[in-house]
Design a protein around this motif. Sequence first.
Motif, PDB file in Angstrom:
ATOM      1  N   UNK A  91      10.593   0.732   1.194  1.00 41.82           N
ATOM      2  CA  UNK A  91      10.887   0.658  -0.227  1.00 41.82           C
ATOM      3  C   UNK A  91      12.099  -0.228  -0.463  1.00 41.82           C
ATOM      4  N   UNK A  92      11.936  -1.222  -1.344  1.00 40.59           N
ATOM      5  CA  UNK A  92      13.025  -2.144  -1.637  1.00 40.59           C
ATOM      6  C   UNK A  92      12.527  -3.351  -2.402  1.00 40.59           C
ATOM      7  N   UNK A  93      13.473  -4.162  -2.870  1.00 37.94           N
ATOM      8  CA  UNK A  93      13.155  -5.267  -3.772  1.00 37.94           C
ATOM      9  C   UNK A  93      12.177  -6.274  -3.188  1.00 37.94           C
ATOM     10  N   UNK A  94      12.176  -6.442  -1.867  1.00 37.21           N
ATOM     11  CA  UNK A  94      11.269  -7.407  -1.245  1.00 37.21           C
ATOM     12  C   UNK A  94       9.809  -7.134  -1.537  1.00 37.21           C
ATOM     13  N   UNK A  95       9.471  -5.864  -1.811  1.00 36.07           N
ATOM     14  CA  UNK A  95       8.075  -5.515  -2.103  1.00 36.07           C
ATOM     15  C   UNK A  95       7.621  -6.066  -3.452  1.00 36.07           C
ATOM     16  N   UNK A  96       8.540  -6.543  -4.269  1.00 33.87           N
ATOM     17  CA  UNK A  96       8.165  -7.164  -5.540  1.00 33.87           C
ATOM     18  C   UNK A  96       7.211  -8.331  -5.307  1.00 33.87           C
ATOM     19  N   UNK A  97       7.271  -8.922  -4.114  1.00 34.20           N
ATOM     20  CA  UNK A  97       6.413 -10.056  -3.799  1.00 34.20           C
ATOM     21  C   UNK A  97       4.931  -9.696  -3.724  1.00 34.20           C
ATOM     22  N   UNK A  98       4.580  -8.422  -3.920  1.00 38.79           N
ATOM     23  CA  UNK A  98       3.158  -8.063  -4.017  1.00 38.79           C
ATOM     24  C   UNK A  98       2.476  -8.802  -5.169  1.00 38.79           C
ATOM     25  N   UNK A  99       3.270  -9.300  -6.125  1.00 38.45           N
ATOM     26  CA  UNK A  99       2.664 -10.049  -7.241  1.00 38.45           C
ATOM     27  C   UNK A  99       1.917 -11.283  -6.753  1.00 38.45           C
ATOM     28  N   UNK A 100       2.229 -11.760  -5.539  1.00 38.77           N
ATOM     29  CA  UNK A 100       1.593 -12.961  -5.011  1.00 38.77           C
ATOM     30  C   UNK A 100       0.430 -12.660  -4.069  1.00 38.77           C
ATOM     31  N   UNK A 101       0.210 -11.381  -3.722  1.00 43.13           N
ATOM     32  CA  UNK A 101      -0.891 -11.023  -2.825  1.00 43.13           C
ATOM     33  C   UNK A 101      -2.240 -11.238  -3.511  1.00 43.13           C
ATOM     34  N   UNK A 102      -3.278 -11.575  -2.737  1.00 39.48           N
ATOM     35  CA  UNK A 102      -4.629 -11.649  -3.323  1.00 39.48           C
ATOM     36  C   UNK A 102      -5.089 -10.266  -3.778  1.00 39.48           C
ATOM     37  N   UNK A 103      -5.936 -10.240  -4.776  1.00 37.66           N
ATOM     38  CA  UNK A 103      -6.527  -8.971  -5.201  1.00 37.66           C
ATOM     39  C   UNK A 103      -7.389  -8.420  -4.067  1.00 37.66           C
ATOM     40  N   UNK A 104      -7.254  -7.112  -3.837  1.00 34.89           N
ATOM     41  CA  UNK A 104      -7.945  -6.480  -2.722  1.00 34.89           C
ATOM     42  C   UNK A 104      -7.095  -6.356  -1.478  1.00 34.89           C
ATOM     43  N   UNK A 105      -5.954  -7.041  -1.449  1.00 31.17           N
ATOM     44  CA  UNK A 105      -5.029  -6.918  -0.323  1.00 31.17           C
ATOM     45  C   UNK A 105      -4.421  -5.514  -0.297  1.00 31.17           C
ATOM     46  N   UNK A 106      -3.699  -5.218   0.782  1.00 31.05           N
ATOM     47  CA  UNK A 106      -3.177  -3.864   1.003  1.00 31.05           C
ATOM     48  C   UNK A 106      -1.655  -3.884   1.053  1.00 31.05           C
ATOM     49  N   UNK A 107      -1.039  -3.006   0.277  1.00 36.47           N
ATOM     50  CA  UNK A 107       0.395  -2.754   0.389  1.00 36.47           C
ATOM     51  C   UNK A 107       0.587  -1.461   1.173  1.00 36.47           C
ATOM     52  N   UNK A 108       1.315  -1.550   2.276  1.00 42.57           N
ATOM     53  CA  UNK A 108       1.718  -0.362   3.030  1.00 42.57           C
ATOM     54  C   UNK A 108       3.219  -0.188   2.815  1.00 42.57           C
ATOM     55  N   UNK A 109       3.575   0.815   2.036  1.00 46.32           N
ATOM     56  CA  UNK A 109       4.987   1.056   1.736  1.00 46.32           C
ATOM     57  C   UNK A 109       5.509   2.186   2.614  1.00 46.32           C
ATOM     58  N   UNK A 110       6.580   1.886   3.345  1.00 46.95           N
ATOM     59  CA  UNK A 110       7.235   2.905   4.158  1.00 46.95           C
ATOM     60  C   UNK A 110       8.223   3.652   3.259  1.00 46.95           C
TER      61      UNK A 110
ATOM     62  N   UNK B 286       7.967  -7.200   5.709  1.00 45.38           N
ATOM     63  CA  UNK B 286       9.214  -7.465   4.994  1.00 45.38           C
ATOM     64  C   UNK B 286      10.353  -6.891   5.822  1.00 45.38           C
ATOM     65  N   UNK B 287      11.159  -7.792   6.387  1.00 46.97           N
ATOM     66  CA  UNK B 287      12.207  -7.409   7.331  1.00 46.97           C
ATOM     67  C   UNK B 287      13.550  -7.336   6.613  1.00 46.97           C
ATOM     68  N   UNK B 288      14.128  -6.157   6.598  1.00 48.06           N
ATOM     69  CA  UNK B 288      15.439  -5.957   5.975  1.00 48.06           C
ATOM     70  C   UNK B 288      16.498  -5.929   7.079  1.00 48.06           C
ATOM     71  N   UNK B 289      17.675  -6.477   6.799  1.00 47.44           N
ATOM     72  CA  UNK B 289      18.700  -6.605   7.826  1.00 47.44           C
ATOM     73  C   UNK B 289      19.850  -5.624   7.660  1.00 47.44           C
ATOM     74  N   UNK B 290      19.961  -4.998   6.487  1.00 47.43           N
ATOM     75  CA  UNK B 290      21.073  -4.064   6.262  1.00 47.43           C
ATOM     76  C   UNK B 290      20.495  -2.679   5.972  1.00 47.43           C
TER      77      UNK B 290
ATOM     78  N   UNK C 269       0.676  -6.358   3.281  1.00 52.65           N
ATOM     79  CA  UNK C 269       2.135  -6.404   3.274  1.00 52.65           C
ATOM     80  C   UNK C 269       2.657  -5.043   3.691  1.00 52.65           C
ATOM     81  N   UNK C 270       3.600  -5.049   4.643  1.00 53.93           N
ATOM     82  CA  UNK C 270       4.243  -3.824   5.114  1.00 53.93           C
ATOM     83  C   UNK C 270       5.730  -3.939   4.856  1.00 53.93           C
ATOM     84  N   UNK C 271       6.313  -2.899   4.272  1.00 59.52           N
ATOM     85  CA  UNK C 271       7.754  -2.928   4.065  1.00 59.52           C
ATOM     86  C   UNK C 271       8.280  -1.587   3.636  1.00 59.52           C
TER      87      UNK C 271
END
Length: 392
Positions: free
Chosen positions: A277-296, A224-228, A273-275
């Motif tokens: 902390x921010x609103x873009x991580x809300x998209x984890x709702x679409x990840x398959x079960x068992x997938x990995x969220x890496x939150x910076x 998840x690429x943030x620009x600001x 998914x790597x990102x």
Amino acid sequence: MHTGDSQILLEANGFACHSDVHTEVCVSNRPVRIDTSTMTVYAPFGDGMLGAIHTVSPYARKDDEVAMARVSPVQILQGSIIAPPACRYNHDVPAVVFSSGGFAGMFHEFNEVIIPLFLTTRHFQSRLSFIVTDYRPSLVDKFDKIISHLSSYEVINPTENGNVHCFPGAVVGLHFHDNLAINTTVVPEGNSMLDFKQFLRDSYNLKIQELSQTPTEKPRLILVSREKSRAFLNEREMVTMMKALGFRVVIAKPHMMANTGNFAKIVNSCSVMVGAHGAGLTNIVFLPEGAVLVQVVGLALEWPSTHYFGTPAAGMGLNYIEYKTEPEESSLFSRYGRDHPVIADPASINAKGYQFYRAAYLIEQSFNIDVVRFNKTLVQALGLVRRSAPLG
């Protein structure tokens, strides 16, 4: 959805309200008339009943003054206060009234509208009509597939359809349990966040339910690429390292997230998914079960990172890894220096008030990630992927 006293009232009088710190929800299981020009609900129940007036702001952030300032109240006149107006339109399904005011953005829209909408209305099996106050076309259009899966009827926009509508029953307001979460013990049919994710897969025609349905050879990682604010200043170096580990990397720029349906399919095909902390991580709702969220997790962002995404990830059947940045990885370090309170004592900044905390840690902060240290975190993520999915 009602328990205890409110359920008894609903059964006895056909009308009851439930109130908690986040939201208020009033339910009528008897006929109501709703004047959408004034957003007044007439609920004339019970012979000889004393009149009562209920004012409900139908948005799930009752405790947040900023959000609620954008939400228009709905007045419910119960009993024999005033003669209800004549029906202009008759409906054979109940109404659900909620506001699309409040906060905009992916996190708030899922957290305070979409998930509450699901847990409040799913048991109606699409036989209900939505009345959306503070009508925001961008929200209704963005989530049209979700809304149409919850209701088989066209959404009523009070600003364009100011008439008296008659319904066999109504719900005013939406239930809320926790951030990106559903409490299965108080939901009809025991729906959970896993059920919500299945509902999303059905709504967006997503194919992958579990990580085991994806190959581990060259697993897809979405960054998840943030620009600001909270941007990765050395993103190119991070991507090079990710590819060297064996990931196929998808860089999700903000414009890619504009079409929810298309982006949902991209996320659903990813294992990690790597990102930051921010609103873009809300998209984890679409990840398959068992997938990995890496939150910076940036400087002073431990609490929101845990409560808004870390804890909810587990309820969605995901693996969660936290990468806690060192002060030197924050852009704030070069700006303020090691001894400045922004770096050395974040609690003192927080104590000044949210606007000071937000300005420093959510707006000013970006990251120069130590790729050698971060490599170890992604090796851990890769190990979780390989344990969850077959080679292929």
